[in-house]
Scaffold this active site. Structure first.
Site, short mmCIF file in Angstrom:
data_model
loop_
_atom_site.label_atom_id
_atom_site.label_comp_id
_atom_site.label_asym_id
_atom_site.label_seq_id
_atom_site.Cartn_x
_atom_site.Cartn_y
_atom_site.Cartn_z
N HIS A 464 0.79 -1.38 -0.03
CA HIS A 464 -0.15 0.00 0.14
C HIS A 464 0.77 1.30 -0.03
CE1 HIS A 464 -3.57 2.29 1.21
NE2 HIS A 464 -2.70 3.34 1.58
N GLU A 465 1.72 1.16 0.86
CA GLU A 465 2.42 2.46 0.99
C GLU A 465 3.52 2.82 -0.16
OE1 GLU A 465 1.91 4.84 3.11
OE2 GLU A 465 0.64 3.44 4.14
N HIS A 468 1.68 4.51 -2.85
CA HIS A 468 2.06 6.07 -2.81
C HIS A 468 3.25 6.49 -3.25
CE1 HIS A 468 -1.58 6.90 -0.78
NE2 HIS A 468 -1.53 6.03 0.53
N HIS A 471 3.52 6.80 -6.84
CA HIS A 471 2.56 7.86 -7.36
C HIS A 471 3.66 9.12 -7.38
CE1 HIS A 471 -1.36 10.06 -6.97
NE2 HIS A 471 -0.90 10.24 -8.26
#
Length: 673
Positions: A464-465, A468, A471
């Site tokens: 999940h991290e 990010h 991104h």
């Protein structure tokens, strides 16, 4: 002596020179950077030349460059490796920075230049990206009160300053409660715990110099303890401490801070002409209105609650089979759910964890990024803020793309949770600036000489991290204000939640889920059972999340409650929250909402983004290849590289061709009828 925060950094990839930076350097650096920024802002506002995009908007983009560089280092370190000096600096900086922000947005001459450009925008021959930055700049000024005058402007300035102080204090109170509590475990208290929990408890005891194993309030330790400890009395004690963070009375109690924060947010919204803070906050998000958020959450609440209630009946039967009378309690749920999972799915987390080594899961996240986007990750040595921190040079086709920083282990100086931050953001206005992206987690640190083992939930957090981080790393825009994750709050979780899906690709697990001692791959039947159990206990997980999201929404959508704890109880009562399930984040430790404005009225955004991530990954499934090159390229070009340069809904539709419904989410959570 020269302040290392204010000089060029002659380090690998211009990393902050952490080995030279002292805590005493931060205050003078911030003072100097603020002075420079004020001078730059004044020069823009007082420019005798007619406003142009370059001499006003682009100049504003660069006006606070030094301040941003200094604060990127300070807040990165203060969140991940705090100490009393850094906590004091946070308290000092909050009102200073809030006052500076208010100065900028209240600068009438500066706003007049922006307004002039806005009225002439159709005649300025702007690129799409420039037009977007102009719109966002003007909107930001208006939403920060640039059109207010007199007493209203003065009051808004004071409200924002006080809110900044309250957010810092809330965070520090929570960190203090998490840092100070521990529960010693005697040898007999370890009976029934798997080795990885015992090892983590011993390591926590050593790290805190407690003279023996302990349970702390680190999620990566307390959750496994609640899952596996047969000692109901100790589970109850640990759970009580975990849920009491921020409401233990005394100097670290957050309840009064939460009440004042909600009152001031409500006043801020009224000053700006909105009915409620939720109306103000959601105006710029994809959801748009509190009603749209409530509709989404309630569509999922009913099937989630029904699933959780059905599960509660089965867990209660297991409780009674242990000759324990009375109802299932919140400190019982994880323990009996783990028993049930072992019985129904033949899946024992203690047997599973040796196959989920931290280092191999890091490699797995990198390998997926290589296959999808052509990125390469090479470890290198450079200055770091803590010995546990690791560095990677990220390249593509031999070109430097970013620095990736991994900080994975829990420690007393680190606030709880997991997050991604950019110490330096991508932009092109000041040259080809490449980002420094940090992932911070709180995994249990193993005893010396032993590998770090993750739960499946931990592994999902890592992916999940890293979503990010991608991104940020793949951002390709000119202006920093729209770089990377500078997007609508209910869109920012799309890349992170979407990336979690690649952890579940069987071929990925087959390659990287190997036993820590034998090196053997996870047996196929275990892998199948693990994936088949992916939606196990999803009723519980969904209910505890939506309960928190709805409390956040209702706090901000109506009149600010004088007693947030009473209002919280009323909201949960109206929902019919099952007795044995608590909120994921109760008000006194709801840092997402009260540590700052980031997720206030916005905790729902994880679920809003999940509607999109479930649908987005379905595109790869429909293509028959989770690494389909054409889809990966389109994902990068639309969602990951564009930052906030295009409206979020338009970006998603460019990728998928349409907006999704809630059906894919319900199916993905195993809640579809």
């Amino acid at each position: 002596m020269t302040n290392p925060l204010l000089t060029p950094w002659d380090t690998p990839h211009a990393l902050p020179p952490f080995d030279a930076i002292k805590d005493a350097d931060f205050a003078p650096a911030v003072e100097a950077a603020l002075s420079e920024a004020r001078g730059n802002i004044a020069a823009i506002a007082d420019n005798p030349d007619a406003p142009t995009f370059d001499n006003t908007i682009a100049a504003l983009e660069l006006a606070e460059a030094t301040l941003g560089r200094v604060l990127g280092v300070f807040y990165g370190v203060a969140g991940a490796d705090s100490n009393p000096a850094r906590e004091a600096l946070q308290r000092d900086f909050s009102p200073l920075l809030s006052a500076f922000g208010s100065e900028v947005t209240a600068n009438a001459a500066l706003f007049a230049r922006i307004e002039d450009l806005w009225t002439r925008r159709d005649d300025l021959d702007l690129s799409e990206e420039q037009a977007r930055v102009l719109m966002l700049s003007r909107r930001g000024f208006v939403r920060q009160g640039a059109q207010l005058t007199g007493a209203a402007a003065d009051r808004l300035r004071d409200v924002k300053s006080r809110l900044a102080v309250l957010g810092t204090q809330f965070t520090q109170n929570l960190l203090a409660d998490e840092r100070d509590w521990f529960m010693p475990l005697a040898e007999e208290d370890l009976v029934g715990l798997p080795d990885f929990v015992i090892d983590a408890a011993r390591a926590a005891g050593e790290a805190g110099d407690h003279g023996g194993p302990v349970v702390t309030l680190s999620r990566s330790l307390i959750v496994p303890f609640l899952q596996f400890s047969p000692r109901r009395d100790l589970r109850q004690r640990a759970y009580a401490a975990w849920t009491a963070r921020g409401m233990n009375g005394g100097a670290t109690d957050n309840r009064a801070l939460a009440a004042e924060t909600l009152a001031l947010r409500g006043e801020r919204a009224k000053l700006l002409g909105y009915d409620s803070f939720a109306d103000y906050k959601l105006e710029t998000e994809m959801a748009g209105t509190p009603g749209a958020v409530r509709d989404l959450l309630m569509q999922v609440w009913a099937p989630a609650k029904a699933s959780a209630e059905a599960d509660a009946e089965k867990l209660t039967a297991l409780l009674h089979a242990d000759s324990i009378a009375g109802p299932l309690e919140p400190w019982d749920w994880r323990y009996y759910s783990e028993k049930r999972r072992q019985a129904e799915h033949d899946l024992d987390e203690a047997a599973l964890k040796p196959y989920l080594q931290l280092d191999r899961m890091i490699e797995s996240s990198f390998a997926c990024a290589t296959r999808l986007f052509g990125l390469q990750f090479e470890p290198f040595d450079g200055p770091v803020y803590h010995p546990d921190v690791r560095l990677w040079n990220v390249t593509r086709d031999g070109k430097h793309i970013a620095v990736f920083v991994g900080d994975y282990f829990a420690r007393a100086s680190k606030r709880s949770g997991a997050w991604c931050m950019a110490m330096r953001s991508q932009q092109k206005l000041a040259g080809d600036v490449q980002p420094i992206v940090v992932n911070v987690c709180n995994f249990a640190k193993p005893a010396a000489g032993k590998p770090a083992l993750l739960s499946y939930d931990d592994a999902r957090t890592l992916f999940h991290e890293f979503g990010h981080a991608l991104h940020q790393m793949l951002s390709d825009v000119t202006y920093e204000s729209i770089s990377g994750t500078s997007v609508a709050r209910d869109f920012v979780e799309l890349p992170s939640q979407l990336y979690e899906h690649w952890l579940e690709v069987p071929a990925v697990l087959s390659e990287f889920a190997v036993h820590a001692e034998t090196g053997a791959p996870m047996p196929q039947d275990m892998l199948d059972r693990m994936l088949n159990a992916a939606t196990y206990d999803m009723g519980f997980q969904t209910v505890e999340y939506i309960a928190s999201a709805l409390v956040d929404l209702e706090f901000h959508a109506g009149p600010p409650p004088a007693d947030p704890m009473q209002r919280q109880a009323e909201i949960l009562g109206d929902l019919g929250l099952p007795h044995a399930i608590g909120m994921r984040h109760a008000t006194p430790h709801f840092a997402h909402v009260f540590a700052g404005d980031g997720y206030s009225s916005g905790y729902y955004s994880y679920m809003w983004s999940e509607v999109m991530d479930a649908d987005a990954f379905a595109a790869f499934e429909e293509a028959g290849d989770p690494f389909d090159p054409a889809l990966a390229q389109r994902l990068e070009q639309t969602v990951l590289s564009s930052g906030g340069s295009v409206d979020a809904a338009a970006l998603y539709q460019q990728f998928r061709g349409r907006m999704p419904g809630v059906e894919a989410l319900l199916k993905g959570r195993g809640l579809a009828a």
